[in-house]
Design a protein around this motif. Structure first.
Motif, short mmCIF file in Angstrom:
data_model
loop_
_atom_site.label_atom_id
_atom_site.label_comp_id
_atom_site.label_asym_id
_atom_site.label_seq_id
_atom_site.Cartn_x
_atom_site.Cartn_y
_atom_site.Cartn_z
N GLY A 133 21.30 26.38 13.84
CA GLY A 133 21.70 26.39 12.44
C GLY A 133 20.75 27.14 11.54
N GLY A 134 19.54 27.45 12.04
CA GLY A 134 18.56 28.19 11.27
C GLY A 134 18.67 29.68 11.52
N GLY A 135 17.91 30.47 10.75
CA GLY A 135 17.94 31.90 10.95
C GLY A 135 17.17 32.63 9.88
N VAL A 136 17.27 33.95 9.89
CA VAL A 136 16.62 34.80 8.89
C VAL A 136 17.66 35.77 8.34
CG1 VAL A 136 14.34 34.62 9.94
CG2 VAL A 136 15.86 36.47 10.63
N VAL A 192 14.32 20.80 10.65
CA VAL A 192 15.69 20.93 10.16
C VAL A 192 15.95 22.41 9.91
CG1 VAL A 192 15.70 18.64 9.11
CG2 VAL A 192 15.03 20.60 7.73
N PRO A 193 17.18 22.87 10.11
CA PRO A 193 17.46 24.30 10.01
C PRO A 193 17.45 24.81 8.57
CG PRO A 193 19.48 23.08 10.45
CD PRO A 193 18.35 22.09 10.56
N ILE A 194 16.86 25.99 8.40
CA ILE A 194 16.94 26.73 7.14
C ILE A 194 17.24 28.18 7.47
CG2 ILE A 194 15.28 25.22 5.96
CD1 ILE A 194 13.27 27.65 6.22
N VAL A 195 17.78 28.90 6.51
CA VAL A 195 17.91 30.35 6.61
C VAL A 195 16.89 30.96 5.67
CG1 VAL A 195 19.41 32.35 6.27
CG2 VAL A 195 20.34 30.24 7.24
#
Length: 242
Positions: free
Chosen positions: A120-123, A197-200
């Motif tokens: 769920g995370g990414g850049v 926890v996922p973040i972008v």
């Protein structure tokens, strides 16, 4: 309490303050300014009449992200008014919409990492070589220290104040971005509960990066320094990873 260190973030500071308060209207926010010559602190001061919980703290002495966080955390723990303390960047790379997720997760953990490298995370808006460098940096940290997290270099975090109290902030030596790695290592070594926890993550659009050769060199050295500083304990962590 949300803590945002700043140095020459005049183009970003108003937007990040407004976004934080749009997401968490009742929060308190500390802008910890390292003597920005571009007027960052003055712009933040101009926003204070609109936001009751906004405070601008002007640091003196040597600059550095690690120094700013260490001093801010120490002062907040002395005040003893906050259960949760969030750290985040001023350059809009950390989206305030994730703040509720970090704080909710901290109800069951001691420190919560906003992670780019969990499901769920990414850049966003990063060139491929930056993604590779970030991935390699986290692999490098994990290989040397054995910290069992996917994004040890993330600077978007929520701490329980009680967890920070278990760490001796006076022993923290990082001056720059290596602060992130050093703190999560110390948290792991202290037996704190760490979750991600996922973040972008979005690359900055305004202003200049504070990454210098000195900061990079400190980041390269820090994992080894931590491993050998703790002697047998550091070696056990490494063997446990293997």
């Amino acid at each position: 309490m949300v803590v945002i260190p700043t140095y020459n973030e005049a183009e970003n500071i108003e937007q990040i303050v407004r976004q934080v308060y749009s997401t968490l209207p009742e929060t308190h926010l500390w802008v910890v300014d390292d003597g920005s010559p571009d007027g960052t602190a003055e712009i933040a001061e101009g926003l204070r009449p609109q936001y009751e919980g906004l405070c601008i703290y002007r640091r003196e002495g040597p600059r550095g992200l690690g120094r700013a966080y260490r001093e801010a955390f120490s002062r907040l723990l002395q005040e003893g008014c906050y259960e949760y303390i969030v750290q985040m960047d001023a350059d809009l790379s950390h989206d305030p919409r994730y703040l509720p997720d970090l704080i909710r997760a901290a109800e069951e953990a001691d420190v919560v990492l906003g992670s780019r490298y969990v499901k769920g995370g990414g850049v966003r808006d990063w060139p491929f070589h930056r993604v590779l460098l970030s991935r390699w940096a986290n692999f490098y940290v994990h290989l040397i220290t054995g910290i069992p997290v996917r994004d040890a270099t993330s600077g978007f975090r929520c701490w329980r104040a009680s967890a920070l109290q278990r760490l001796n902030l006076e022993e923290v030596v990082s001056e720059g971005y290596a602060f992130a790695v050093e703190m999560v290592f110390r948290a792991y070594r202290a037996g704190l509960r760490i979750v991600e926890v996922p973040i972008v993550f979005t690359d900055r659009r305004h202003g200049r990066s504070k990454m210098t050769r000195r900061v990079i060199w400190e980041s390269v050295q820090m994992p080894w320094r931590l491993r050998f500083q703790y002697g047998d304990n550091g070696e056990r962590l490494f063997r446990k990873r293997l």
